[in-house]
Design a protein around this motif. Sequence first.
Motif, PDB file in Angstrom:
ATOM      1  N   GLN A   1     -23.028 -10.489  70.030  1.00 21.77           N
ATOM      2  CA  GLN A   1     -23.830  -9.548  69.040  1.00 21.77           C
ATOM      3  C   GLN A   1     -24.913  -8.944  69.995  1.00 21.77           C
ATOM      4  O   GLN A   1     -25.538  -7.992  69.330  1.00 21.77           O
ATOM      5  CB  GLN A   1     -24.291 -10.118  67.741  1.00 21.77           C
ATOM      6  N   TYR A   2     -25.368  -9.265  70.929  1.00 17.06           N
ATOM      7  CA  TYR A   2     -26.500  -8.749  71.768  1.00 17.06           C
ATOM      8  C   TYR A   2     -25.985  -8.353  73.121  1.00 17.06           C
ATOM      9  O   TYR A   2     -26.803  -7.956  74.014  1.00 17.06           O
ATOM     10  CB  TYR A   2     -27.340  -9.918  71.934  1.00 17.06           C
ATOM     11  N   ILE A   3     -24.532  -7.867  73.302  1.00 14.11           N
ATOM     12  CA  ILE A   3     -24.253  -7.012  74.312  1.00 14.11           C
ATOM     13  C   ILE A   3     -24.724  -5.575  74.250  1.00 14.11           C
ATOM     14  O   ILE A   3     -24.779  -5.193  73.098  1.00 14.11           O
ATOM     15  CB  ILE A   3     -22.595  -7.102  74.424  1.00 14.11           C
ATOM     16  N   GLN A   4     -25.141  -5.328  75.351  1.00 17.15           N
ATOM     17  CA  GLN A   4     -25.646  -3.640  75.702  1.00 17.15           C
ATOM     18  C   GLN A   4     -24.398  -2.703  75.725  1.00 17.15           C
ATOM     19  O   GLN A   4     -23.530  -3.315  76.578  1.00 17.15           O
ATOM     20  CB  GLN A   4     -26.621  -3.752  76.754  1.00 17.15           C
ATOM     21  N   TYR A   5     -24.394  -1.731  75.048  1.00 16.34           N
ATOM     22  CA  TYR A   5     -23.618  -0.768  75.178  1.00 16.34           C
ATOM     23  C   TYR A   5     -24.245   0.415  75.661  1.00 16.34           C
ATOM     24  O   TYR A   5     -25.320   0.743  75.522  1.00 16.34           O
ATOM     25  CB  TYR A   5     -22.877  -0.553  73.973  1.00 16.34           C
TER      26      TYR A   5
ATOM     27  N   GLY B   1     -28.095   0.546  74.500  1.00 13.81           N
ATOM     28  CA  GLY B   1     -28.571   0.033  73.381  1.00 13.81           C
ATOM     29  C   GLY B   1     -27.602  -1.148  72.884  1.00 13.81           C
ATOM     30  O   GLY B   1     -26.453  -1.141  73.290  1.00 13.81           O
ATOM     31  N   LEU B   2     -28.204  -1.818  71.840  1.00 19.40           N
ATOM     32  CA  LEU B   2     -27.310  -2.540  71.047  1.00 19.40           C
ATOM     33  C   LEU B   2     -26.571  -1.857  69.884  1.00 19.40           C
ATOM     34  O   LEU B   2     -27.045  -1.061  69.491  1.00 19.40           O
ATOM     35  CB  LEU B   2     -28.036  -3.764  70.097  1.00 19.40           C
ATOM     36  N   LEU B   3     -25.161  -2.284  69.819  1.00 16.29           N
ATOM     37  CA  LEU B   3     -24.603  -1.501  68.935  1.00 16.29           C
ATOM     38  C   LEU B   3     -24.650  -2.108  67.367  1.00 16.29           C
ATOM     39  O   LEU B   3     -24.240  -3.073  67.148  1.00 16.29           O
ATOM     40  CB  LEU B   3     -22.918  -1.649  69.158  1.00 16.29           C
ATOM     41  N   ILE B   4     -25.391  -1.138  66.581  1.00 21.09           N
ATOM     42  CA  ILE B   4     -25.769  -1.592  65.310  1.00 21.09           C
ATOM     43  C   ILE B   4     -24.627  -1.147  64.118  1.00 21.09           C
ATOM     44  O   ILE B   4     -24.325  -1.956  63.367  1.00 21.09           O
ATOM     45  CB  ILE B   4     -27.218  -1.030  65.065  1.00 21.09           C
ATOM     46  N   ALA B   5     -24.324  -0.055  64.585  1.00 27.14           N
ATOM     47  CA  ALA B   5     -23.077   0.414  63.633  1.00 27.14           C
ATOM     48  C   ALA B   5     -22.262   1.308  64.225  1.00 27.14           C
ATOM     49  O   ALA B   5     -22.485   2.090  65.261  1.00 27.14           O
ATOM     50  CB  ALA B   5     -23.763   1.297  62.373  1.00 27.14           C
ATOM     51  N   ASP B   6     -20.905   1.227  63.794  1.00 30.37           N
ATOM     52  CA  ASP B   6     -19.780   2.076  64.400  1.00 30.37           C
ATOM     53  C   ASP B   6     -19.007   2.566  63.316  1.00 30.37           C
ATOM     54  O   ASP B   6     -18.174   1.693  62.659  1.00 30.37           O
ATOM     55  CB  ASP B   6     -18.848   1.161  65.212  1.00 30.37           C
TER      56      ASP B   6
ATOM     57  N   ILE C   1     -22.292   6.177  65.972  1.00 27.52           N
ATOM     58  CA  ILE C   1     -22.382   4.962  66.388  1.00 27.52           C
ATOM     59  C   ILE C   1     -23.965   4.907  66.159  1.00 27.52           C
ATOM     60  O   ILE C   1     -24.633   6.051  66.685  1.00 27.52           O
ATOM     61  CB  ILE C   1     -21.938   4.399  67.677  1.00 27.52           C
ATOM     62  N   ILE C   2     -24.609   3.796  66.036  1.00 31.38           N
ATOM     63  CA  ILE C   2     -26.063   3.544  66.036  1.00 31.38           C
ATOM     64  C   ILE C   2     -26.391   2.631  67.127  1.00 31.38           C
ATOM     65  O   ILE C   2     -25.591   1.490  67.140  1.00 31.38           O
ATOM     66  CB  ILE C   2     -26.641   3.220  64.884  1.00 31.38           C
TER      67      ILE C   2
ATOM     68  N   SER D   1     -28.761   7.676  66.309  1.00 28.45           N
ATOM     69  CA  SER D   1     -27.492   7.804  65.975  1.00 28.45           C
ATOM     70  C   SER D   1     -26.797   8.803  66.893  1.00 28.45           C
ATOM     71  O   SER D   1     -27.545   9.780  66.964  1.00 28.45           O
ATOM     72  CB  SER D   1     -27.748   8.172  64.591  1.00 28.45           C
ATOM     73  N   VAL D   2     -25.834   8.523  67.403  1.00 27.74           N
ATOM     74  CA  VAL D   2     -25.095   9.306  68.256  1.00 27.74           C
ATOM     75  C   VAL D   2     -23.782   9.746  67.503  1.00 27.74           C
ATOM     76  O   VAL D   2     -22.731   9.035  67.359  1.00 27.74           O
ATOM     77  CB  VAL D   2     -24.555   8.585  69.676  1.00 27.74           C
ATOM     78  N   PRO D   3     -23.437  11.225  67.032  1.00 25.42           N
ATOM     79  CA  PRO D   3     -22.464  11.625  66.401  1.00 25.42           C
ATOM     80  C   PRO D   3     -21.007  11.370  67.491  1.00 25.42           C
ATOM     81  O   PRO D   3     -21.279  11.761  68.754  1.00 25.42           O
ATOM     82  CB  PRO D   3     -22.618  12.968  66.346  1.00 25.42           C
ATOM     83  N   LYS D   4     -20.016  10.751  67.146  1.00 26.75           N
ATOM     84  CA  LYS D   4     -18.894  10.547  67.892  1.00 26.75           C
ATOM     85  C   LYS D   4     -18.058  11.875  68.640  1.00 26.75           C
ATOM     86  O   LYS D   4     -17.653  11.690  69.871  1.00 26.75           O
ATOM     87  CB  LYS D   4     -17.614   9.960  67.206  1.00 26.75           C
ATOM     88  N   LYS D   5     -18.529  12.994  67.924  1.00 29.14           N
ATOM     89  CA  LYS D   5     -18.004  14.390  68.558  1.00 29.14           C
ATOM     90  C   LYS D   5     -18.792  14.668  69.876  1.00 29.14           C
ATOM     91  O   LYS D   5     -18.303  15.609  70.439  1.00 29.14           O
ATOM     92  CB  LYS D   5     -17.919  15.362  67.654  1.00 29.14           C
ATOM     93  N   GLU D   6     -19.932  14.091  69.927  1.00 29.14           N
ATOM     94  CA  GLU D   6     -20.769  14.442  71.105  1.00 29.14           C
ATOM     95  C   GLU D   6     -20.804  13.185  71.969  1.00 29.14           C
ATOM     96  O   GLU D   6     -21.351  13.432  73.180  1.00 29.14           O
ATOM     97  CB  GLU D   6     -22.331  14.460  70.671  1.00 29.14           C
ATOM     98  N   ILE D   7     -19.857  12.241  71.921  1.00 28.42           N
ATOM     99  CA  ILE D   7     -19.654  11.331  73.088  1.00 28.42           C
ATOM    100  C   ILE D   7     -18.555  11.794  74.029  1.00 28.42           C
ATOM    101  O   ILE D   7     -17.530  12.018  73.645  1.00 28.42           O
ATOM    102  CB  ILE D   7     -19.417   9.954  72.414  1.00 28.42           C
TER     103      ILE D   7
END
Length: 768
Positions: free
Chosen positions: A526-530, A542-547, A552-553, A563-569
């Motif tokens: 739960q503390y792996i960095q993404y 950062g840490l993945l808080i929500a998907d 994703i957050i 918060s990063v919109p998936k369409k912008e990844i």
Amino acid sequence: LQALASPNGATRILAMTALREAHRQKPAEEPVRLETAPLWLHARFALLEDNSEAGRRQTLRRLQQQWKAPPAASPLRAALIRRIAAWAPQGHLPPWEQLGLNLTQIAEQPPDVRRELLLLLAHYPADVAQAPFYALARCYEGNDHFYRAALNIALGTEPKRREAILADFDRHFPQWNDAVADLVWELRPPSVLPRLSQLLREANLTAPQKARILDIIAVQEDPAAGHTLLHLLQDNTSSAVQARALEHLRRGLAGPWKPLQNSEELQRTIQTLLQQPERQATGLQLIAAAQALRFVEKVAALARDSSVPQSVRVEAIRTLGQLPSPASVAALTALCQSAAPGSPLAAESVQALGALLPRGAASSPVAQQALFALQQLVLQESASAALRSAALAALAGSRPGTVWLLDLHQQGKLPKDLIPEAGRLLRNSPFQAERNRALLLFPPPGKLNPKNLPPIATLVQRPGDPARGRLVWNASLTGAAQCAKCHSIRGSGGQVGPDLSMIGKKASRENLYESILFPSKAIADQYIQYQVTTTSEVTLNGLLIADTPEAIILRDANGKDVSVPKKEIDGPIRKLPVSLMPEDIVAALTEEELVDLVAYLETLKTPVLTPPVAYVAGPFPAESMTAALDKPCGPETQAFDPKQRFGPVSWRLLSRDARGYFDLAALHGSKANSSATYLYWEIDSPREQPVEILLGSDDGARLWLNGQAIFRTQATRAAAPEQDRLKAVLRKGKNTLLLKVANGDGPHGAYLSLIADEELRLLRPAAR
């Protein structure tokens, strides 16, 4: 009907207003036919009765008809009883007999109706209320704080009334059990006190039951309660009972039972205990609690006697530290010199001398003698290093000792081997002016280079100081180390990394060093960095808080969520092999701070609950902090209801800040001065278990656990975590905590945490 059933409160009020007006204009007609109406509507219509004599007669008739109705009709009965209680201020209260309820029927009523009857009883004279009161009291089955509170309200606050009603308590409750103990704690019947000491000798009572009896005795301010505990110490009761009795005597002899300090009974109890080798330690603790100076020579003799068990000698030395007498200083000084190097007797003697040092502006001759004795130990080159270090620490704990050490160093006379330790102690002095002076005379060493640290195998051999480590942790909330900005302990700190409240139970000392020095060596899932890269070529970690399907957050190292919109990844979401925790975090610490921090983390082994929110009611103004502390304002005398109002004051939710602090001054503004505020929590415990309550308050405070007063302080102070540590017992299931904090002026607030063997859970109270 639809309007009365609306979930909107304003709509319901408008509907009730319309019904009242219709009922007023056509009193002979009922505005709505009720034959098929639901019971909740019947209950609301009970409040529509007019206050005329005819209306009151109608209300009584309806109530008389309800006593044999099924339990499902209880809302109507409760509403009718509340309606009758509302007549009391106008002097229209009917005789109790006109209610049409006999004592046998009382036991048949559901709890909500019985509680309303108790509240109604508060308006009747003692001679009328007594019989129904005991009929209602016998219905108490335990674990219902609201019912106990209603019983207390029925008794009233007038002493003669309470005394008259409670006079027959023993006759109605001849047997002792947990429910009766609850009632005795809540109601405090005076006639029960002589009976309690006998109950402690009964073999069929369990240890928790006896502990509860002792707690009931201890809250009595009458010195007779102290006499009861002294008798227990003389009897052959269990060691657990005697230990708890002694604990209560320590507090009581410094407070309401102070007249016992010079009593013959206390002297006899001490003599009896000292004559029995297996109970000498108890006698010594009692001497210390009572400041019984007449026994100082006997205590000194026990401390010197090599034939006495070491545990008793240590207790005697600690007792001498509580007896301000020249004989105490002489005995302790001699023990420092005669005890074998490394013996705990020598270290205990130094600490006891430190306890006799001057405190505050005044300084007694005994305090000056203790100060001189410690000064000579510091200068005595032939003394062991451990003894001189202990003397140094004792001196640094008092202002005169601190000033002497600073002057000695400024004159170039402080022994060189003590300079590093003296610098560390004095730079952290609680005395601001002296601390500033120490920072000039003892410049702090440079922070460490992680590459120059000794191997972990060497570091784990160093014990460290948990108390200093806790200061290192607290300082990291605002300092360069930043440990507390990411991790939390007991509710205080950040929410980026794992909670460390139980890290000492999960990790060894070696594991702790590895986690700090090499944070990427082992990372929990739960503390792996993404890491992601956006279409605008921005890389985020950062840490993945929500998907979610949309975004994703990520939470960065400062605790900020992005918060990063998936369409912008652009491209995949990547896992990183490195921890979010910096590899060089220890560069902000000295080597000794690192060792002390690990020592502190090792002590964190029990589950801790620090409530994130509290129900708050206040401020209640008063003439002073003390007046605010002792003036009942309502919450301590009534069952909690989040909708309850106390004049202009109502309950509201308040969140603590990142430090775990409930900032009442920020909530109330200037109204916080000379006032009291209540904080309320409900705690769920998986079983009956001991709990340690960590409390900090600005200024005075009172605390009730499950409706029972367990703590009071009128200290004038700035709040800090864990200023007071209180031991209590939680019952299985729901437990209530009510904290009253009184303020003089300036800052105002509180800290609260609970430590228990099994994890606790914060409940959200429901409205009544």
